[in-house]
Design a protein around this motif. Structure first.
Motif, short mmCIF file in Angstrom:
data_model
loop_
_atom_site.label_atom_id
_atom_site.label_comp_id
_atom_site.label_asym_id
_atom_site.label_seq_id
_atom_site.Cartn_x
_atom_site.Cartn_y
_atom_site.Cartn_z
N LEU A 56 -25.07 -7.07 -19.23
CA LEU A 56 -25.67 -7.29 -18.11
C LEU A 56 -25.19 -8.50 -17.52
O LEU A 56 -24.86 -8.52 -16.19
N ASN A 57 -25.33 -9.59 -18.33
CA ASN A 57 -25.06 -11.16 -17.50
C ASN A 57 -23.44 -11.04 -17.40
O ASN A 57 -23.08 -12.21 -16.69
N GLY A 58 -22.78 -10.71 -17.87
CA GLY A 58 -21.18 -10.60 -17.95
C GLY A 58 -20.54 -9.72 -16.81
O GLY A 58 -19.42 -10.18 -16.61
N HIS A 59 -21.17 -9.26 -16.00
CA HIS A 59 -20.71 -8.47 -14.90
C HIS A 59 -21.75 -8.19 -13.65
O HIS A 59 -22.66 -8.38 -13.84
N SER A 60 -21.04 -7.89 -12.78
CA SER A 60 -21.78 -7.90 -11.74
C SER A 60 -21.60 -6.03 -11.30
O SER A 60 -20.68 -5.68 -11.28
N PHE A 61 -22.87 -5.56 -10.64
CA PHE A 61 -22.94 -4.24 -10.40
C PHE A 61 -23.60 -3.95 -9.14
O PHE A 61 -24.53 -4.75 -8.70
N ASP A 62 -22.82 -3.22 -8.24
CA ASP A 62 -23.38 -2.85 -7.03
C ASP A 62 -23.10 -1.44 -6.52
O ASP A 62 -22.50 -0.60 -7.39
N GLU A 63 -23.38 -0.72 -5.50
CA GLU A 63 -23.02 0.25 -4.87
C GLU A 63 -21.60 0.86 -5.01
O GLU A 63 -21.09 1.98 -4.70
N ASP A 64 -20.59 -0.06 -5.03
CA ASP A 64 -19.16 0.20 -5.07
C ASP A 64 -18.55 -0.03 -6.51
O ASP A 64 -17.45 -0.10 -6.80
N THR A 65 -19.36 0.17 -7.57
CA THR A 65 -18.86 -0.25 -8.83
C THR A 65 -18.88 1.22 -9.40
O THR A 65 -19.66 2.10 -9.27
N VAL A 66 -17.78 1.51 -10.19
CA VAL A 66 -17.40 2.68 -11.06
C VAL A 66 -17.51 2.18 -12.72
O VAL A 66 -16.92 1.10 -12.76
N LEU A 67 -18.23 2.69 -13.45
CA LEU A 67 -18.46 2.49 -14.81
C LEU A 67 -17.67 3.46 -15.46
O LEU A 67 -18.18 4.94 -15.47
N VAL A 68 -16.92 3.00 -16.54
CA VAL A 68 -16.16 4.14 -17.40
C VAL A 68 -16.59 3.71 -18.80
O VAL A 68 -16.12 2.50 -19.31
N GLY A 69 -16.96 4.55 -19.76
CA GLY A 69 -17.06 4.10 -21.09
C GLY A 69 -16.39 5.03 -21.97
O GLY A 69 -16.74 6.50 -21.80
N HIS A 70 -16.13 4.81 -22.90
CA HIS A 70 -15.31 5.72 -24.03
C HIS A 70 -16.02 5.49 -25.39
O HIS A 70 -16.21 4.48 -25.95
N SER A 71 -16.65 6.66 -25.95
CA SER A 71 -17.44 6.71 -27.28
C SER A 71 -18.41 5.56 -27.33
O SER A 71 -19.34 5.84 -26.58
N GLY A 72 -18.45 4.62 -28.09
CA GLY A 72 -19.41 3.97 -28.18
C GLY A 72 -19.65 3.05 -26.78
O GLY A 72 -20.88 2.74 -26.52
N GLY A 73 -18.62 3.08 -26.15
CA GLY A 73 -18.85 2.28 -24.61
C GLY A 73 -19.52 3.26 -23.86
O GLY A 73 -20.15 2.77 -22.87
N ALA A 74 -19.38 4.52 -23.88
CA ALA A 74 -20.20 5.63 -23.05
C ALA A 74 -21.44 5.52 -23.31
O ALA A 74 -22.30 5.45 -22.68
N ALA A 75 -21.94 5.38 -24.83
CA ALA A 75 -23.36 5.08 -25.11
C ALA A 75 -23.96 3.95 -24.60
O ALA A 75 -25.02 3.68 -24.40
N LEU A 76 -23.09 3.06 -24.57
CA LEU A 76 -23.50 1.45 -24.04
C LEU A 76 -24.08 1.83 -22.57
O LEU A 76 -25.07 1.25 -22.04
N LEU A 77 -23.14 2.54 -21.90
CA LEU A 77 -23.48 3.05 -20.43
C LEU A 77 -25.07 3.57 -20.17
O LEU A 77 -25.44 3.22 -19.01
N LEU A 78 -25.51 4.36 -21.26
CA LEU A 78 -26.94 4.72 -20.97
C LEU A 78 -27.82 3.69 -20.86
O LEU A 78 -28.64 3.55 -20.03
N ALA A 79 -27.91 2.68 -21.83
CA ALA A 79 -28.76 1.48 -21.72
C ALA A 79 -28.30 0.70 -20.61
O ALA A 79 -29.27 0.13 -19.96
N LEU A 80 -27.10 0.35 -20.18
CA LEU A 80 -26.75 -0.41 -19.20
C LEU A 80 -27.37 0.12 -17.87
O LEU A 80 -28.12 -0.49 -17.00
N LEU A 81 -27.20 1.64 -17.78
CA LEU A 81 -27.45 2.29 -16.33
C LEU A 81 -29.15 2.14 -16.57
O LEU A 81 -29.70 1.96 -15.30
N GLU A 82 -29.84 2.14 -17.55
CA GLU A 82 -31.14 2.20 -17.67
C GLU A 82 -31.66 0.79 -17.02
O GLU A 82 -32.84 0.77 -16.35
N ARG A 83 -31.03 -0.34 -17.17
CA ARG A 83 -31.58 -1.51 -17.06
C ARG A 83 -30.98 -2.26 -15.69
O ARG A 83 -31.34 -3.21 -15.22
#
Length: 179
Positions: A56-83
Motif C-alpha cells: 500500500l505504501n509502495g504505490h499510489s492508487f486512484d480512479e485511473d489505476t488498473v491492477l493485474v494480479g497473477h496467482s498469489g498476486g491475485a490473492a494479494l489484490l483482495l487484501a489490497l482492494l479491501e484497504r
C-alpha cells in the motif's frame, strides 16, 4: 493529472520477468499507460498483515489505476482492494483464489474478507481461471470470488496461465480486457 496507470503483481515465487508480465506492460505502455511491474519476493511468504502495508505504501492508487494480479498476486489484490483509499478503474485476477487452493500454507490469504469494501474500491473486476489449474486456483475459486463481488468471470483451459513448466509469453485476452 497522472493519467492511466497499471500495476502488475507477479505470483508466488515469481518475478517481473516471468511469463507474460513484461509483454503486457509493453502493450499497455504503447497505449499510454504508466506501468509498474514490482518485484515482491514476500508475496505469499510474509503474512499478509505485515506484507500489505509495504504494498500500500509502495504505490499510489486512484480512479485511473488498473491492477493485474497473477496467482498469489491475485490473492494479494483482495487484501489490497479491501484497504486501498481509492476506487480503482479495474482489477483483473488471473488464477486468483480466496481460500486455500491446496494443502500448502497461504500467508497471502486473510482469514476473511470485507467483500463490500473490496467491491466499493473497484469499478470493474475480472476473474480469469482455468478448469484445470495444477495448484487448485481453478474456476471454482474464481466462482467463489465472482459470487461475492460480481464483475465478470472468464473460465479457460489454460493451466495456471504461466509457470516454470508452462511458458506463457503472451496473454492476448488480458490485452483485450484492459481498455
Amino acid at each position: 493529472m497522472v493519467g492511466r496507470r497499471a500495476i502488475i503483481f507477479h505470483g508466488t515465487g515469481g518475478n517481473p520477468d516471468v511469463c507474460w508480465y513484461r509483454w503486457l506492460a509493453e502493450r499497455l505502455e504503447a497505449r499510454g499507460y504508466a506501468v509498474e511491474v514490482p518485484h515482491y519476493p514476500g508475496i505469499n511468504v510474509e503474512p499478509i498483515a505485515t506484507f500489505l502495508p509495504e504494498v500500500l505504501n509502495g504505490h499510489s492508487f486512484d480512479e485511473d489505476t488498473v491492477l493485474v494480479g497473477h496467482s498469489g498476486g491475485a490473492a494479494l489484490l483482495l487484501a489490497l482492494l479491501e484497504r486501498v483509499d481509492a476506487t480503482v478503474a479495474q482489477a483483473v485476477l488471473v488464477a486468483g483464489y480466496c481460500t486455500r487452493p491446496n494443502a500448502k500454507e497461504e500467508p497471502v490469504l486473510q482469514p476473511d474478507y470485507d467483500w463490500a469494501a473490496i467491491r466499493s474500491h473497484v469499478r470493474d473486476i475480472y476473474f480469469i481461471n482455468s478448469r484445470q489449474d495444477p495448484y487448485g486456483c481453478d474456476d471454482r475459486q474464481g466462482r467463489a470470488m465472482f459470487e461475492r463481488l460480481g464483475g465478470t468471470q472468464i473460465v479457460r483451459d489454460d493451466g495456471h496461465f504461466g509457470d516454470y513448466d508452462q511458458p506463457y509469453e503472451r496473454f492476448e485476452l488480458l490485452d483485450r480486457l484492459i481498455p
